[in-house]
Motif scaffolding. Structure first.
Motif, PDB file in Angstrom:
ATOM      1  N   ASN B 167       0.813  -1.232   0.000  1.00 43.65           N
ATOM      2  CA  ASN B 167       0.000   0.000   0.000  1.00 43.65           C
ATOM      3  C   ASN B 167       0.836   1.267   0.000  1.00 43.65           C
ATOM      4  O   ASN B 167       0.420   2.287   0.563  1.00 43.65           O
ATOM      5  CB  ASN B 167      -0.931   0.025   1.223  1.00 43.65           C
ATOM      6  N   ALA B 171      -0.155   5.263   0.973  1.00 43.31           N
ATOM      7  CA  ALA B 171       0.594   5.964   2.012  1.00 43.31           C
ATOM      8  C   ALA B 171       1.242   7.214   1.456  1.00 43.31           C
ATOM      9  O   ALA B 171       1.215   8.286   2.064  1.00 43.31           O
ATOM     10  CB  ALA B 171       1.654   5.035   2.611  1.00 43.31           C
ATOM     11  N   MET B 174      -1.223  10.012   1.020  1.00 42.31           N
ATOM     12  CA  MET B 174      -1.598  10.577   2.318  1.00 42.31           C
ATOM     13  C   MET B 174      -0.499  11.477   2.836  1.00 42.31           C
ATOM     14  O   MET B 174      -0.755  12.562   3.370  1.00 42.31           O
ATOM     15  CB  MET B 174      -1.834   9.442   3.319  1.00 42.31           C
ATOM     16  N   LYS B 194       0.076   7.745  12.023  1.00 43.79           N
ATOM     17  CA  LYS B 194      -1.297   7.901  11.512  1.00 43.79           C
ATOM     18  C   LYS B 194      -1.419   7.282  10.122  1.00 43.79           C
ATOM     19  O   LYS B 194      -2.365   6.528   9.854  1.00 43.79           O
ATOM     20  CB  LYS B 194      -1.630   9.403  11.468  1.00 43.79           C
ATOM     21  N   VAL B 195      -0.459   7.610   9.254  1.00 41.29           N
ATOM     22  CA  VAL B 195      -0.530   7.101   7.878  1.00 41.29           C
ATOM     23  C   VAL B 195      -0.417   5.590   7.880  1.00 41.29           C
ATOM     24  O   VAL B 195      -1.148   4.891   7.168  1.00 41.29           O
ATOM     25  CB  VAL B 195       0.587   7.732   7.021  1.00 41.29           C
ATOM     26  N   SER B 197      -1.215   3.527  10.237  1.00 38.32           N
ATOM     27  CA  SER B 197      -2.416   2.884  10.788  1.00 38.32           C
ATOM     28  C   SER B 197      -3.506   2.820   9.731  1.00 38.32           C
ATOM     29  O   SER B 197      -4.281   1.865   9.688  1.00 38.32           O
ATOM     30  CB  SER B 197      -2.900   3.649  12.012  1.00 38.32           C
ATOM     31  N   LYS B 198      -3.530   3.846   8.843  1.00 34.43           N
ATOM     32  CA  LYS B 198      -4.592   3.832   7.832  1.00 34.43           C
ATOM     33  C   LYS B 198      -4.290   2.866   6.699  1.00 34.43           C
ATOM     34  O   LYS B 198      -5.202   2.339   6.063  1.00 34.43           O
ATOM     35  CB  LYS B 198      -4.774   5.237   7.243  1.00 34.43           C
ATOM     36  N   THR B 199      -3.008   2.633   6.407  1.00 31.56           N
ATOM     37  CA  THR B 199      -2.698   1.792   5.257  1.00 31.56           C
ATOM     38  C   THR B 199      -2.440   0.340   5.619  1.00 31.56           C
ATOM     39  O   THR B 199      -2.411  -0.519   4.751  1.00 31.56           O
ATOM     40  CB  THR B 199      -1.467   2.327   4.498  1.00 31.56           C
ATOM     41  N   THR B 203      -6.659  -4.753  11.855  1.00 30.77           N
ATOM     42  CA  THR B 203      -7.806  -4.030  12.403  1.00 30.77           C
ATOM     43  C   THR B 203      -7.377  -3.111  13.532  1.00 30.77           C
ATOM     44  O   THR B 203      -7.904  -2.024  13.695  1.00 30.77           O
ATOM     45  CB  THR B 203      -8.862  -5.013  12.935  1.00 30.77           C
ATOM     46  N   VAL B 241      -4.217   6.318  17.801  1.00 26.88           N
ATOM     47  CA  VAL B 241      -4.292   5.378  16.685  1.00 26.88           C
ATOM     48  C   VAL B 241      -4.430   3.945  17.155  1.00 26.88           C
ATOM     49  O   VAL B 241      -4.286   3.012  16.407  1.00 26.88           O
ATOM     50  CB  VAL B 241      -3.068   5.493  15.741  1.00 26.88           C
TER      51      VAL B 241
END
Lengths: 203, 249
Positions: B167, B171, B174, B194-195, B197-199, B203, B241
């Motif tokens: 990903n 990333a 973002m 943060k980035v 955790s999103k990519t 879970t 996060v």
């Protein structure tokens, strides 16, 4: 009988070398320049076997230039001194260079610096250095008169004192000397001290 | 289509592509991601650990972050065994430089030297390229803090923020949105976490799935610090996060 010496002053360093090219009892020429400009802000005065002197100093000069081309930044004086020492050390136990070197440079952050590098790859960072028979006299004069942070005029006065000693006390003293200086504005020839000029050509 | 050109690693395909290099990048696209962010007072590297097991001895091994020299560290994404070879090569190159010049090797020169090695495997020898992408973080007196990304082709570039591995495109976009030039090191840590955790696919983010390292100056010396699991957990909670340890509720 080759004389090379140098010292560090206030924001500059000076290197002096005799300029006679001698073979046995014959003086080939008395205006041989033995102080090479390694780059815009470095001087390398060398004494020793003439062939080795030219070969080795040119080798270092070209490697310093290559580094600059490859990496976009110049080598510091310290890095080039250590590189030079490394090359002498590697060749020492196989095919040694018979060259003694006084390396002077000016770096933006750290100011002027002087390095003593002898033919068996000794490296010392120093304020004053000398090689050859002339060193007996120039080192003694410098030990007596040298102070830290001398001005250019004061340093050249001391250089002239050393040259006078060498001329008057060394049995086969070289007649002519070249003085080169390096400071924030770069490395350049400062002056010649000639007591014997080439005979003028017949008209 | 041009499959018969695949097995020869060091030749072009008719379309002018190097398939083996592209396949190497494919392999990296399936590996754990890593993110690097350059701030004005340091460089932050964060990596996603793919191998998570209670049996793993975390104190004695790192999966993503490695120190190359006192002033350079790197995060890896891809085949770990390939990475180990290259990391050793980089370490030797750094020491060889210091041996010759008695100074630390400038960061870009180290990256370039390693990338020259990688390039060799795309042009001669008949060996496959290395399946690793690197994020190099370091400091030198010429250019201060720097972040470089390199890939199996031997290409590299300097970045303000970069991502490699799974990903990485998401990333990277973002990072492009949220990065600002005068970001501080703490803000960079927050942005990186943060980035990531999103990519990341997981879970929930816990400290055992991540590695965080920072390169910064302390009393004039370059420091490379890997965040301890405890501190990492605290950071994850601080930046919101992760789920904090469930209180009785």
């Amino acid at each position: 009988m080759e004389c090379v010496f140098g010292m560090v002053g206030k924001e500059f360093a000076v290197v002096v070398a005799d300029s006679s090219a001698v073979h046995s009892i014959l003086v080939h020429k008395s205006n041989e320049d033995k102080i090479m400009l390694l780059d815009s802000h470095k001087l390398m005065g060398a004494s020793g076997e003439p062939g080795d002197r030219a070969q080795f100093t040119e080798y270092v000069q070209k490697n310093v230039a290559l580094y600059h081309f490859r990496n976009g930044i110049p080598l510091t004086t310290a890095a080039s001194a250590n590189f030079t020492r490394g090359e002498l050390a590697t060749a020492l136990r196989k095919n040694p260079y018979s060259v003694n070197i006084v390396l002077a440079g000016y770096d933006k952050g750290s100011g002027p610096s002087l390095y003593f590098i002898d033919y068996i790859a000794t490296l010392h960072k120093v304020d004053k250095a000398a090689f050859g028979y002339g060193s007996y006299f120039s080192l003694a004069m410098m030990d007596r008169h040298y102070r830290k942070d001398m001005s250019v005029e004061e340093a050249i006065e001391l250089v002239d004192k050393c040259i006078i000693e060498i001329r008057s006390r060394l049995v086969v003293a070289p007649p002519n000397f070249v003085i080169k200086i390096v400071d924030k504005d770069g490395a350049r020839e400062y002056a010649w001290r000639e007591s014997v000029k080439d005979a003028p050509s017949v008209a | 289509m041009s499959r018969r050109y695949d097995s020869r690693t060091t030749i072009f395909s008719p379309e002018g592509r190097l398939y083996q290099v592209e396949y190497a990048m494919e392999a990296i696209g399936n590996a754990g991601s890593a993110i690097g962010i350059l701030s004005k007072d340091g460089v932050v590297l964060v990596g996603e650990k793919k191998v998570t097991s209670k049996l793993l001895q975390t104190s004695t091994s790192t999966e993503k972050m490695y120190k190359i020299d006192d002033h350079v560290a790197c995060a890896v994404a891809g085949i770990m065994s390939d990475a180990n070879i290259l990391i050793n090569t980089a370490r030797v190159q750094a020491q060889r430089y210091t041996f010759a010049y008695q100074e630390p090797m400038p960061v870009e020169q180290l990256v370039q030297s390693l990338c020259d090695t990688k390039q060799g495997y795309t042009q001669f020898g008949g060996l496959r390229p290395f399946g690793v992408s690197f994020l190099f973080a370091g400091w030198d007196k010429n250019f201060g803090f720097q972040l470089y990304m390199s890939d199996p082709s031997g290409n590299y570039a300097g970045w303000k923020a970069a991502a490699v591995g799974a990903n990485n495109q998401a990333a990277q976009s973002m990072l492009k949105q949220d990065y600002k030039d005068d970001i501080s090191r703490e803000e960079a840590v927050q942005l990186a976490l943060k980035v990531l955790s999103k990519t990341m696919d997981s879970t929930s983010l816990t400290s055992d799935k991540l590695e965080l390292a920072e390169v910064f100056l302390s009393s004039g010396k370059v420091k490379y610090q890997v965040c301890s699991p405890e501190d990492l957990t605290k950071l994850l909670v601080k930046f919101g996060v992760t789920q904090p340890v469930a209180d009785a509720s």
